[in-house]
Design a protein around this motif. Structure first.
Motif, short mmCIF file in Angstrom:
data_model
loop_
_atom_site.label_atom_id
_atom_site.label_comp_id
_atom_site.label_asym_id
_atom_site.label_seq_id
_atom_site.Cartn_x
_atom_site.Cartn_y
_atom_site.Cartn_z
N ASP A 57 90.25 6.20 3.29
CA ASP A 57 91.17 7.21 3.84
C ASP A 57 92.55 6.64 4.14
O ASP A 57 93.54 7.34 4.08
CB ASP A 57 90.60 7.82 5.12
N ASN A 58 92.62 5.34 4.47
CA ASN A 58 93.90 4.71 4.81
C ASN A 58 94.68 4.22 3.59
O ASN A 58 95.69 3.55 3.73
CB ASN A 58 93.69 3.57 5.80
N GLY A 59 94.21 4.53 2.38
CA GLY A 59 94.93 4.18 1.17
C GLY A 59 94.52 2.85 0.55
O GLY A 59 95.00 2.49 -0.52
N ARG A 60 93.64 2.13 1.20
CA ARG A 60 93.16 0.87 0.64
C ARG A 60 92.10 1.15 -0.43
O ARG A 60 91.37 2.13 -0.35
CB ARG A 60 92.55 -0.01 1.73
#
Length: 73
Positions: free
Chosen positions: A37-40
């Motif tokens: 969800d955090n783009g990682r």
């Protein structure tokens, strides 16, 4: 492709002893890949006796490795 390991990833890799080739292979040809969800991004690959899970971010210069986990341990 440039691989830049964070301090955390370097410390984790001292125990896991994954080579740069194994890390690159995991990112480029993963058995499983998903986005957090955090783009990682997360790549998982079985290599020999290791089941590597690598959390990373893509940048213009290459990849920033955030952490490396050996799922066999």
């Amino acid at each position: 492709m440039e691989l830049k390991l964070s301090r955390h990833a370097k410390n984790r890799n001292r125990k896991i002893e994954a080579t740069i080739f194994e890390i690159a292979e995991c990112i480029e040809n993963p058995d499983s890949h998903y986005l957090q969800d955090n783009g990682r991004e997360v790549a998982i690959k079985a290599l020999g006796n290791k089941l590597l899970k690598i959390v990373f971010r893509q940048s213009l210069a290459g990849y920033e490795i955030i952490t490396i986990i050996d799922r066999n341990q």
